[in-house]
Design a protein around this motif. Structure first.
Motif, PDB file in Angstrom:
ATOM      1  N   TRP A 112     -34.669 -20.430 -15.342  1.00 12.24           N
ATOM      2  CA  TRP A 112     -34.134 -21.622 -14.688  1.00 12.24           C
ATOM      3  C   TRP A 112     -32.619 -21.687 -14.792  1.00 12.24           C
ATOM      4  O   TRP A 112     -31.921 -21.972 -13.817  1.00 12.24           O
ATOM      5  CB  TRP A 112     -34.751 -22.874 -15.298  1.00 12.24           C
ATOM      6  CG  TRP A 112     -34.081 -24.143 -14.861  1.00 12.24           C
ATOM      7  CD1 TRP A 112     -34.277 -24.815 -13.681  1.00 12.24           C
ATOM      8  CD2 TRP A 112     -33.087 -24.890 -15.585  1.00 12.24           C
ATOM      9  NE1 TRP A 112     -33.473 -25.930 -13.630  1.00 12.24           N
ATOM     10  CE2 TRP A 112     -32.737 -26.002 -14.783  1.00 12.24           C
ATOM     11  CE3 TRP A 112     -32.476 -24.725 -16.828  1.00 12.24           C
ATOM     12  CZ2 TRP A 112     -31.790 -26.940 -15.184  1.00 12.24           C
ATOM     13  CZ3 TRP A 112     -31.537 -25.662 -17.232  1.00 12.24           C
ATOM     14  CH2 TRP A 112     -31.201 -26.752 -16.409  1.00 12.24           C
ATOM     15  N   GLY A 125     -38.420 -23.658 -11.341  1.00 15.73           N
ATOM     16  CA  GLY A 125     -37.968 -23.958 -12.689  1.00 15.73           C
ATOM     17  C   GLY A 125     -38.563 -23.116 -13.792  1.00 15.73           C
ATOM     18  O   GLY A 125     -38.314 -23.391 -14.974  1.00 15.73           O
ATOM     19  N   HIS A 126     -39.344 -22.087 -13.454  1.00 14.22           N
ATOM     20  CA  HIS A 126     -40.014 -21.297 -14.487  1.00 14.22           C
ATOM     21  C   HIS A 126     -40.059 -19.817 -14.091  1.00 14.22           C
ATOM     22  O   HIS A 126     -40.064 -19.485 -12.902  1.00 14.22           O
ATOM     23  CB  HIS A 126     -41.449 -21.793 -14.699  1.00 14.22           C
ATOM     24  CG  HIS A 126     -41.526 -23.240 -15.061  1.00 14.22           C
ATOM     25  ND1 HIS A 126     -41.511 -24.242 -14.110  1.00 14.22           N
ATOM     26  CD2 HIS A 126     -41.590 -23.860 -16.278  1.00 14.22           C
ATOM     27  CE1 HIS A 126     -41.576 -25.416 -14.717  1.00 14.22           C
ATOM     28  NE2 HIS A 126     -41.612 -25.222 -16.021  1.00 14.22           N
ATOM     29  N   TYR A 158     -33.553 -29.763 -19.935  1.00 11.03           N
ATOM     30  CA  TYR A 158     -34.471 -28.963 -19.115  1.00 11.03           C
ATOM     31  C   TYR A 158     -35.915 -29.175 -19.556  1.00 11.03           C
ATOM     32  O   TYR A 158     -36.805 -29.380 -18.718  1.00 11.03           O
ATOM     33  CB  TYR A 158     -34.108 -27.478 -19.226  1.00 11.03           C
ATOM     34  CG  TYR A 158     -35.227 -26.567 -18.778  1.00 11.03           C
ATOM     35  CD1 TYR A 158     -35.460 -26.330 -17.423  1.00 11.03           C
ATOM     36  CD2 TYR A 158     -36.086 -25.981 -19.706  1.00 11.03           C
ATOM     37  CE1 TYR A 158     -36.511 -25.524 -17.005  1.00 11.03           C
ATOM     38  CE2 TYR A 158     -37.132 -25.174 -19.297  1.00 11.03           C
ATOM     39  CZ  TYR A 158     -37.341 -24.949 -17.944  1.00 11.03           C
ATOM     40  OH  TYR A 158     -38.396 -24.160 -17.542  1.00 11.03           O
ATOM     41  N   ASN A 183     -36.513 -27.508  -7.044  1.00 12.67           N
ATOM     42  CA  ASN A 183     -36.549 -27.000  -8.417  1.00 12.67           C
ATOM     43  C   ASN A 183     -37.918 -27.058  -9.058  1.00 12.67           C
ATOM     44  O   ASN A 183     -38.194 -26.319 -10.012  1.00 12.67           O
ATOM     45  CB  ASN A 183     -35.548 -27.767  -9.286  1.00 12.67           C
ATOM     46  CG  ASN A 183     -34.181 -27.117  -9.273  1.00 12.67           C
ATOM     47  OD1 ASN A 183     -33.934 -26.184  -8.523  1.00 12.67           O
ATOM     48  ND2 ASN A 183     -33.288 -27.612 -10.096  1.00 12.67           N
ATOM     49  N   ASP A 188     -38.962 -18.972 -19.380  1.00 12.02           N
ATOM     50  CA  ASP A 188     -38.824 -20.034 -18.388  1.00 12.02           C
ATOM     51  C   ASP A 188     -37.427 -20.649 -18.441  1.00 12.02           C
ATOM     52  O   ASP A 188     -36.790 -20.867 -17.398  1.00 12.02           O
ATOM     53  CB  ASP A 188     -39.865 -21.132 -18.634  1.00 12.02           C
ATOM     54  CG  ASP A 188     -41.278 -20.696 -18.330  1.00 12.02           C
ATOM     55  OD1 ASP A 188     -41.467 -19.829 -17.457  1.00 12.02           O
ATOM     56  OD2 ASP A 188     -42.207 -21.232 -18.975  1.00 12.02           O
TER      57      ASP A 188
END
Length: 365
Positions: A222, A279-280, A207, A275, A218
């Motif tokens: 995710w 993603g955060h 990731y 994403n 984060d």
């Protein structure tokens, strides 16, 4: 003291790692694995995501991966549907089992409808039905309700969807084809066993390579995994650390791209739920705060990046036999930016509708 990374520096790092600064000459399978999967609630969304990231991407490449069972669509991070490579699905699905269990037991209404049931018995019955043949969720519901007629039909099937490793099989998700959302157990579809390692370490490192530098929050937002501070502390000796402009600690893998904040960023069109924008926990590195509310509440619009951040939305409409890409800026844009949106949008429209001859790109002002 760790280096302080500005929001713009974090933006360029994210774009570089998400392959949105320049298109790459890589295979679709390599990109799917680098991104640790792609959101796939909308069946054809990954095709647009790959088109925006790859040089001369052809939809047949991804379609072949799905039909040949080298890629699958299944519930993964955050208990949402993702397109994954088969090897990632087999290795990472056990790591995320706790996410799907928690989402079912505390985050869905279905668990309340099944209170007092022996879930192991229910899952064994669901597995027997799905090993037998593929079924839609409605078909599975009806079959299970014959055994438990006093229980809510939908909840019986959703328990299987959350708690069992199921895949959504073709033709769903195949370019140029259509079909109902039909499910089968991962073992039956792939003929392979799942991994047994439930450690999140490898998942977190991957990731960070695709989304970092990132905070503990984060990583948790995710993945859907909880209590990851201890894991990141264990990984700290092999990680780099930074601070953002608010003083939050950010973790990163050594050697990952950290481009100059002035690196030019081309216009990019993102599909639904890409994403890069999910993603955060703190999405300000790609979604300006002043646009967040508008973006979150938009149902029929997808997002476009201008100078690396979400500054416009787009949708495709069909009117009178014509295919129209409609772009709505979220702020006043320069003529150069609008021209770039039109040029890239025209290419996208020809990708999704290659037989279209009457192409109109409207820029709402």
């Amino acid at each position: 003291m760790p280096d302080i990374l500005t929001t713009r520096r974090l933006n360029r790092a994210l774009l570089a790692r998400q392959m949105l600064l320049r298109r790459r000459k890589r295979s679709a399978l390599e990109v799917i694995e680098h991104l640790v999967g792609m959101q796939a609630q909308v069946p054809l969304a990954p095709y647009v995501g790959l088109w925006s990231r790859l040089h001369r991407f052809r939809p047949e490449e991804l379609a072949e991966l799905i039909e040949s069972r080298r890629a699958v669509r299944a519930s993964m991070m955050r208990a949402t549907l993702h397109l994954m490579s088969t090897r990632d699905y087999l290795s990472l699905r056990p790591v995320l089992q706790s996410v799907l269990e928690r989402s079912f037991l505390s985050g869905s209404p279905f668990a309340r409808q099944l209170e007092g049931m022996d879930l192991d018995e229910l899952l064994a019955a669901g597995r027997a039905l799905l090993d037998q043949k593929p079924r839609t969720r409605v078909q599975l519901s009806r079959a299970l309700s014959e055994r438990w007629p006093d229980r809510d039909e939908a909840s019986l099937a959703y328990a299987c969807s959350y708690l069992m490793p199921l895949v959504q099989i073709p033709p769903r998700g195949v370019w140029g084809k259509s079909g109902q959302a039909t499910w089968l157990t991962g073992e039956s579809w792939l003929g392979q066993a799942f991994g047994v390692d439930r450690s999140p370490d490898a998942l977190i490192l991957r990731y960070l390579a695709a989304f970092g530098p990132s905070s503990v929050s984060d990583v948790q937002a995710w993945s859907g995994l909880a209590a990851l501070r201890e894991v990141l502390e264990r990984l700290r000796p092999q990680l780099r650390t930074f601070r953002d402009e608010h003083g939050r600690e950010l973790f990163d893998v050594p050697g990952a791209p950290l481009p100059d904040p002035d690196t030019p960023a081309p216009v990019r069109f993102l599909p639904e739920f890409d994403n890069a924008t999910l993603g955060h926990a703190d999405r300000s590195r790609i979604i300006p705060e002043e646009h967040r509310a508008r973006v979150v509440t938009s149902r029929d619009w997808r997002l476009a990046l201008v100078d690396g951040s979400v500054r416009a939305m787009w949708t495709i409409r069909h009117e009178g036999g014509r295919t129209i890409l409609e772009i709505e800026p979220l702020e006043r844009l320069s003529k150069a930016a609008q021209d770039e949106l039109v040029a890239e949008g025209t290419k996208l429209l020809r990708f999704v509708d290659e037989d279209g001859r009457d192409v109109i790109v409207r820029v709402r002002r």
